[in-house]
Motif scaffolding. Structure first.
Motif, PDB file in Angstrom:
ATOM      1  N   ALA A   1      11.430  33.993 -35.374  1.00 15.78           N
ATOM      2  CA  ALA A   1      10.026  33.649 -35.121  1.00 15.78           C
ATOM      3  C   ALA A   1       9.844  33.144 -33.693  1.00 15.78           C
ATOM      4  O   ALA A   1       8.861  33.496 -33.018  1.00 15.78           O
TER       5      ALA A   1
ATOM      6  N   ARG B   1       7.529  34.928 -30.766  1.00 18.58           N
ATOM      7  CA  ARG B   1       6.482  34.222 -30.010  1.00 18.58           C
ATOM      8  C   ARG B   1       6.716  34.346 -28.514  1.00 18.58           C
ATOM      9  O   ARG B   1       5.776  34.516 -27.730  1.00 18.58           O
TER      10      ARG B   1
ATOM     11  N   ALA C   1       5.560  37.728 -27.380  1.00 19.62           N
ATOM     12  CA  ALA C   1       4.096  37.796 -27.374  1.00 19.62           C
ATOM     13  C   ALA C   1       3.513  37.007 -26.212  1.00 19.62           C
ATOM     14  O   ALA C   1       2.585  37.462 -25.539  1.00 19.62           O
ATOM     15  N   GLU C   2       4.062  35.820 -25.956  1.00 17.57           N
ATOM     16  CA  GLU C   2       3.575  35.000 -24.839  1.00 17.57           C
ATOM     17  C   GLU C   2       3.789  35.699 -23.506  1.00 17.57           C
ATOM     18  O   GLU C   2       2.917  35.688 -22.631  1.00 17.57           O
TER      19      GLU C   2
ATOM     20  N   ARG D   1       1.283  38.527 -23.163  1.00 16.60           N
ATOM     21  CA  ARG D   1      -0.055  38.011 -22.842  1.00 16.60           C
ATOM     22  C   ARG D   1      -0.123  37.521 -21.395  1.00 16.60           C
ATOM     23  O   ARG D   1      -1.119  37.746 -20.696  1.00 16.60           O
TER      24      ARG D   1
ATOM     25  N   TRP E   1       5.369  41.289 -42.435  1.00 23.76           N
ATOM     26  CA  TRP E   1       4.741  39.983 -42.279  1.00 23.76           C
ATOM     27  C   TRP E   1       5.282  39.225 -41.066  1.00 23.76           C
ATOM     28  O   TRP E   1       4.629  38.322 -40.556  1.00 23.76           O
ATOM     29  N   GLU E   2       6.471  39.607 -40.578  1.00 19.66           N
ATOM     30  CA  GLU E   2       7.008  38.939 -39.401  1.00 19.66           C
ATOM     31  C   GLU E   2       6.308  39.371 -38.116  1.00 19.66           C
ATOM     32  O   GLU E   2       6.489  38.755 -37.068  1.00 19.66           O
TER      33      GLU E   2
ATOM     34  N   ALA F   1       3.103  39.255 -37.762  1.00 16.68           N
ATOM     35  CA  ALA F   1       1.931  38.408 -37.585  1.00 16.68           C
ATOM     36  C   ALA F   1       2.163  37.451 -36.424  1.00 16.68           C
ATOM     37  O   ALA F   1       3.188  36.772 -36.350  1.00 16.68           O
ATOM     38  N   GLY F   2       1.230  37.398 -35.501  1.00 15.97           N
ATOM     39  CA  GLY F   2       1.366  36.558 -34.319  1.00 15.97           C
ATOM     40  C   GLY F   2       2.033  37.263 -33.153  1.00 15.97           C
ATOM     41  O   GLY F   2       1.907  36.818 -32.015  1.00 15.97           O
ATOM     42  N   LEU F   3       2.754  38.345 -33.431  1.00 11.89           N
ATOM     43  CA  LEU F   3       3.411  39.097 -32.363  1.00 11.89           C
ATOM     44  C   LEU F   3       2.565  40.285 -31.932  1.00 11.89           C
ATOM     45  O   LEU F   3       2.503  40.602 -30.740  1.00 11.89           O
TER      46      LEU F   3
ATOM     47  N   ASP G   1      -1.132  42.906 -32.483  1.00 15.31           N
ATOM     48  CA  ASP G   1      -2.557  42.913 -32.820  1.00 15.31           C
ATOM     49  C   ASP G   1      -2.878  43.871 -33.958  1.00 15.31           C
ATOM     50  O   ASP G   1      -3.869  43.693 -34.663  1.00 15.31           O
TER      51      ASP G   1
ATOM     52  N   SER H   1      -1.926  39.766 -40.918  1.00 18.18           N
ATOM     53  CA  SER H   1      -2.189  38.362 -41.208  1.00 18.18           C
ATOM     54  C   SER H   1      -1.463  38.065 -42.509  1.00 18.18           C
ATOM     55  O   SER H   1      -1.970  38.316 -43.582  1.00 18.18           O
TER      56      SER H   1
END
Length: 225
Positions: free
Chosen positions: A158, A162, A165-166, A169, A183-184, A186-188, A190, A207
């Motif tokens: 996780a 992140r 993804a950071e 971005r 599900w893993e 999610a957050g990585l 869109d 989500s």
């Protein structure tokens, strides 16, 4: 931008991808799921230019595309630090900036103390983190991730998701990540694409656990168009 148009590829008599249409623009973060052998890794290798389609086209205008394989693929005769240094030199990073960038990224994947270790001395998870640091240190504008977190424990998986993804971005990079754990993503990412039967099927925005039922994207509209 990455553009795939009516792209098809077979390995011998077995078709792997059939009529793929896909657009990936700067800043987009896309997850890819699907059963084993569906062509997910093949899709990334086509994007990276390591494979060429039998028909159709694959046009990649991202100048700094980097692919992180499921296996670390570190040079076993060079230290962890040297593996990053070699990649940074090949990527055109000025010599006086290599050490600082390498040390920064090894620290970010929690491998600062392993810089002088040989790849054979690393655990599988440590080696995969080194491979990820090597790719991110090159500041890609298209990052292709072929299940790079599979050898990691859930918490670190996780954290590194992140981090990717950071970085995407912060730099405006595009990202495509393959996972067998939807599900893993999610957050990585869109949005999620499912590769099955040689085609791409669009999934809902992740989500939690995405809906396993996916409607196939209309054939006259590329996924992402």
């Amino acid at each position: 931008m990455l553009e795939m148009r009516d792209l098809s590829l077979a390995f011998g008599p077995r078709p792997v991808l059939d009529g793929i249409r896909l657009d990936v623009r700067p800043g987009e973060r896309i997850g890819v799921i699907g059963p084993s052998g569906a062509g997910k890794s093949t899709l990334l290798r086509l994007a990276a230019g390591l494979l060429h389609p039998d028909s159709g086209s694959c046009r990649n205008t991202f100048p700094r595309t980097r692919l992180v394989f499921q296996e670390p693929r570190l040079l076993p005769w060079r230290s962890v630090a040297d593996n990053l240094d070699i990649a940074l030199r090949a990527g055109g990073v000025p010599g006086d900036r290599i050490a600082a960038r390498r040390d920064r990224w090894l620290a970010r994947v929690e491998l600062a103390d392993a810089a002088r270790a040989w790849p054979g001395e690393l655990s599988g998870g440590m080696a995969q983190r080194a491979a990820l640091a090597r790719a991110l240190a090159l500041e890609p504008d298209l990052l292709l991730l072929d299940e790079p977190f599979s050898a990691l424990d859930p918490a670190l998986r996780a954290d590194l998701g992140r981090l990717c993804a950071e970085q995407a971005r912060a730099t405006g990079a595009a990202l495509i990540c393959i996972s067998h754990q939807p599900w893993e993503l999610a957050g990585l990412v869109d949005r999620i694409l499912c590769v099955a039967g040689g085609r791409i099927r669009e999934q809902a925005v992740p989500s939690g656990r995405p809906d396993e039922s996916a409607a196939e994207a209309p054939p006259d509209r590329p996924a992402g168009a």
